[in-house]
Design a protein around this motif. Structure first.
Motif, short mmCIF file in Angstrom:
data_model
loop_
_atom_site.label_atom_id
_atom_site.label_comp_id
_atom_site.label_asym_id
_atom_site.label_seq_id
_atom_site.Cartn_x
_atom_site.Cartn_y
_atom_site.Cartn_z
N ALA A 73 -18.57 25.94 -1.23
CA ALA A 73 -18.37 24.86 -0.27
C ALA A 73 -16.98 24.98 0.36
CB ALA A 73 -18.52 23.51 -0.94
N THR A 74 -16.93 24.86 1.68
CA THR A 74 -15.64 24.85 2.38
C THR A 74 -15.17 23.43 2.66
OG1 THR A 74 -16.74 24.99 4.53
CG2 THR A 74 -16.12 27.07 3.48
N HIS A 75 -16.11 22.49 2.70
CA HIS A 75 -15.79 21.09 2.94
C HIS A 75 -16.57 20.23 1.94
CE1 HIS A 75 -14.64 23.03 6.68
NE2 HIS A 75 -13.90 21.97 6.97
N PHE A 76 -15.91 19.17 1.47
CA PHE A 76 -16.50 18.35 0.41
C PHE A 76 -16.52 16.89 0.82
CE2 PHE A 76 -16.24 15.71 -3.37
CZ PHE A 76 -17.26 16.25 -4.16
N ILE A 77 -17.64 16.21 0.55
CA ILE A 77 -17.78 14.78 0.83
C ILE A 77 -18.15 14.08 -0.47
CG2 ILE A 77 -19.09 13.03 2.09
CD1 ILE A 77 -19.61 15.17 4.25
N TYR A 137 -24.88 7.47 2.19
CA TYR A 137 -25.78 8.19 3.09
C TYR A 137 -25.78 7.61 4.49
CZ TYR A 137 -27.63 10.69 -0.97
OH TYR A 137 -27.77 11.47 -2.07
N SER A 138 -25.59 6.32 4.61
CA SER A 138 -25.58 5.69 5.92
C SER A 138 -24.42 6.16 6.79
CB SER A 138 -25.51 4.17 5.76
OG SER A 138 -24.33 3.78 5.06
N ALA A 139 -23.36 6.69 6.15
CA ALA A 139 -22.19 7.16 6.89
C ALA A 139 -22.09 8.69 6.91
CB ALA A 139 -20.92 6.57 6.28
N LEU A 140 -23.08 9.36 6.35
CA LEU A 140 -22.98 10.82 6.21
C LEU A 140 -22.97 11.52 7.56
CD1 LEU A 140 -22.83 13.19 4.25
CD2 LEU A 140 -25.33 13.17 4.11
N LYS A 141 -23.80 11.06 8.49
CA LYS A 141 -23.87 11.73 9.79
C LYS A 141 -22.51 11.73 10.49
CE LYS A 141 -26.28 11.65 14.23
NZ LYS A 141 -27.35 11.01 15.04
N SER A 142 -21.86 10.60 10.52
CA SER A 142 -20.57 10.53 11.21
C SER A 142 -19.52 11.39 10.52
CB SER A 142 -20.09 9.08 11.31
OG SER A 142 -19.94 8.50 10.02
N LYS A 143 -19.60 11.46 9.18
CA LYS A 143 -18.63 12.28 8.45
C LYS A 143 -18.85 13.76 8.74
CE LYS A 143 -15.27 12.70 5.44
NZ LYS A 143 -13.93 12.17 5.71
N VAL A 144 -20.10 14.20 8.76
CA VAL A 144 -20.41 15.60 9.07
C VAL A 144 -19.99 15.92 10.50
CG1 VAL A 144 -22.29 17.26 9.40
CG2 VAL A 144 -22.25 15.79 7.37
N GLU A 145 -20.28 15.03 11.43
CA GLU A 145 -19.89 15.25 12.82
C GLU A 145 -18.38 15.33 12.97
OE1 GLU A 145 -21.84 12.04 14.82
OE2 GLU A 145 -23.70 13.18 15.13
N GLU A 146 -17.66 14.55 12.18
CA GLU A 146 -16.19 14.61 12.20
C GLU A 146 -15.71 15.99 11.75
OE1 GLU A 146 -12.69 12.82 9.39
OE2 GLU A 146 -14.31 11.44 9.97
N ILE A 147 -16.35 16.52 10.70
CA ILE A 147 -15.96 17.85 10.20
C ILE A 147 -16.26 18.93 11.23
CG2 ILE A 147 -16.52 19.60 8.47
CD1 ILE A 147 -16.98 17.25 6.49
N ASP A 207 -16.77 18.55 14.49
CA ASP A 207 -16.00 18.28 15.71
C ASP A 207 -16.71 18.77 16.98
OD1 ASP A 207 -13.83 17.22 17.07
OD2 ASP A 207 -12.66 19.07 16.96
N GLY A 208 -18.04 18.81 16.92
CA GLY A 208 -18.80 19.21 18.10
C GLY A 208 -18.71 20.67 18.46
N LYS A 209 -18.07 21.48 17.61
CA LYS A 209 -17.83 22.88 17.96
C LYS A 209 -18.75 23.86 17.24
CE LYS A 209 -12.91 21.90 18.68
NZ LYS A 209 -11.52 22.16 18.20
N THR A 210 -19.37 23.42 16.14
CA THR A 210 -20.15 24.34 15.31
C THR A 210 -21.58 23.83 15.16
OG1 THR A 210 -18.15 24.82 14.04
CG2 THR A 210 -20.23 25.56 13.10
N PRO A 211 -22.57 24.68 15.44
CA PRO A 211 -23.97 24.24 15.25
C PRO A 211 -24.30 24.06 13.78
CG PRO A 211 -23.88 26.59 15.77
CD PRO A 211 -22.48 26.06 15.93
N ASP A 251 -31.64 12.74 10.11
CA ASP A 251 -30.89 12.13 11.22
C ASP A 251 -29.74 13.02 11.68
OD1 ASP A 251 -30.35 9.99 13.03
OD2 ASP A 251 -28.73 9.32 11.72
N ILE A 252 -29.16 13.76 10.76
CA ILE A 252 -28.03 14.64 11.09
C ILE A 252 -28.47 15.80 11.97
CG2 ILE A 252 -26.45 16.34 10.06
CD1 ILE A 252 -26.21 14.35 7.68
#
Length: 359
Positions: free
Chosen positions: A210-214, A221-231, A233-237, A256-257
Motif C-alpha cells: 500500500a502506498t496510501h492508507f485510510i 464508508y460514507s466518506a471513503l469516496k471523498s478521501k480517495v478522490e482527495e488522494i 486529486d483528479g490526476k490518476t485513473p 460509488d467510487i
C-alpha cells in the motif's frame, strides 16, 4: 515408508442449525493419477469453514472434512507423478471432497497445484497462503467471467508493471485476502495502491504494497469516496476496487467510487442493485464475485502458473505470507478458533493449528 491406514480427522457430519465438528478417525486415502499424499503439519482457519457448517456451501458429500489452507510433507506419490519426491515440504489448497480437506492428518492434492516451501518461510506461515492467493490471482487474471476480470498477469509478456500509473483501492488491507491482493497488485505495477484498515495495521499494509492508507475508524464508508478522490486529486485513473470485506456498506461505497469502465471485485455475494456478475452495467461498470479456488476449472491456467512461481516469490520476498497466531490443541483448536473468527475477534493475523498437537 509405511503409512497408517487410519488417521485423526475433524469431521463435519452435516450442516445447518446444531451442526458441529467432531474429532474422529477415517481412512488414510491413497494418491491416484496426478496426485500426491501430504502429511499435514499446519492448517489455517478461514470464515469459509464456518460458512460450510452453517449453510453447506460448495460441499456436496457428507460427512465432510473441511479446511482449505494447508502445508505439510509429501509422503506418497501417484503412479504418474514426476517432479516431486517423498519428503518435499509443500504448501497447497484443500478442496471440497473429504479426502482433500485439510483438517485431518493426511490429505490428497493435485501434484501440479502444490509448491515447495523455501527455508525462509515457516510451514505455519506457508499454510496461510492458498485461499487468499487464489482469491487475488484468479479474480484478477483468469479470463473475464462472473468471477474474474482478465487483467494481464505479471508473469505474461508485458505484464510485469503493466498498470503503472493506474490506481487500485483495496478495502480491508489487513485481512488475509487484502494482504495478498496488495502484494499481487504491486507485482502488476498498480500505483498508487490505496487501502483501508485499522490504524494499528497501517505498517502491515504498507509493507504489503500500500502506498496510501485510510483508517476506517476515522474515515467511515460514507466518506471513503471523498478521501480517495482527495488522494488521487483528479490526476490518476482508478480502474479497480478490490473489496476484501464485502459487507453492504463497503460494497456500496466501492461501487460509488468507481467511474465508467471501473471494475469491482467482491468476496461475498454481491449486494449492488442492478449489477450482474461479469456483465457491464449501463453506466459502464463491472462487478465480479471472486471464487478463491485454485482447483476450479476456469482458474486452472492461472493456478498452475501461480504454483510454478510461488516458491521463487516466497524466497525473494515478492510474496509474503500472513502474520500467524498458532492456536494450541491441534485439530481440537479449530472450533474455538472459528468461534473467534465468527465473532470478529481476529485482526491482522491468520489463525493456524498444528496437526501434531492433536490429542
Amino acid at each position: 515408508m509405511s503409512l497408517p491406514t487410519q488417521q485423526k480427522a475433524l469431521i463435519l457430519p452435516s450442516y445447518g442449525p446444531g451442526a458441529a465438528f467432531q474429532l474422529s478417525t477415517r481412512a488414510v486415502p491413497k494418491p491416484g493419477a496426478g496426485q500426491v499424499l501430504i502429511r499435514n503439519t499446519a492448517a489455517a482457519l478461514n470464515p469459509l469453514d464456518f460458512a460450510i457448517r452453517n449453510i453447506g456451501i460448495f460441499v456436496t458429500e457428507w460427512p465432510a472434512v473441511v479446511g482449505y489452507d494447508g502445508a505439510g510433507t509429501i509422503v506418497a506419490l501417484g503412479p504418474d507423478v514426476q517432479g516431486w519426491k517423498v519428503g518435499d515440504v509443500v504448501v497447497y489448497q484443500g478442496f471440497w471432497p473429504a479426502d482433500t480437506g485439510v483438517y485431518q492428518e493426511y490429505t490428497l492434492a493435485p501434484a501440479d497445484l502444490v509448491a515447495k516451501i523455501p527455508k525462509n518461510v515457516s510451514v505455519e506461515e506457508a499454510s496461510t497462503l492458498s485461499i487468499a492467493l487464489a482469491t487475488a490471482t484468479c479474480a484478477l487474471y483468469t479470463a473475464p467471467g462472473p468471477h474474474t476480470l482478465g487483467f494481464t498477469a505479471p508473469w505474461e509478456e508485458g505484464g510485469a508493471g503493466k498498470y503503472k500509473g493506474q490506481a487500485a483501492l483495496v478495502i480491508g488491507g489487513s485481512s488475509s485476502v487484502g494482504q495478498l491482493t496488495l502484494q499481487i497488485l504491486k507485482l502488476s505495477g498498480f500505483s498508487p495502491i490505496i487501502t483501508t484498515a485499522s490504524a494499528s495495521n497501517e505498517a502491515y499494509c504498507r509493507a504489503a504494497g500500500a502506498t496510501h492508507f485510510i483508517d476506517y475508524h476515522t474515515t467511515p464508508y460514507s466518506a471513503l469516496k471523498s478521501k480517495v478522490e482527495e488522494i488521487l486529486d483528479g490526476k490518476t485513473p482508478l480502474p479497480l476496487v478490490f473489496d476484501a470485506i464485502s459487507v453492504d456498506e463497503s460494497q456500496k461505497a466501492a461501487w460509488d467510487i468507481l467511474k465508467p469502465g471501473g471494475k469491482l471485485v467482491v468476496t461475498l455475494p454481491p449486494l449492488i442493485e442492478g449489477a450482474q456478475p461479469g456483465v457491464e452495467t449501463k453506466d459502464g461498470k463491472t462487478l465480479v464475485m471472486a471464487h478463491g479456488s485454485f482447483g476450479a476449472e476456469e482458474n486452472l491456467k492461472v493456478s498452475r502458473e501461480v504454483f510454478k512461481l510461488l516458491t521463487g516469490w516466497l524466497e525473494s520476498g515478492v510474496v509474503k505470507p500472513n502474520r500467524v497466531e498458532v492456536i494450541p490443541g491441534g485439530l481440537n483448536g479449530v472450533v474455538p478458533g472459528l468461534e473467534r473468527l465468527e465473532t470478529k475477534g481476529v485482526s491482522g493475523v491468520k489463525l493456524v493449528v498444528r496437526h501434531a498437537e492433536t490429542a
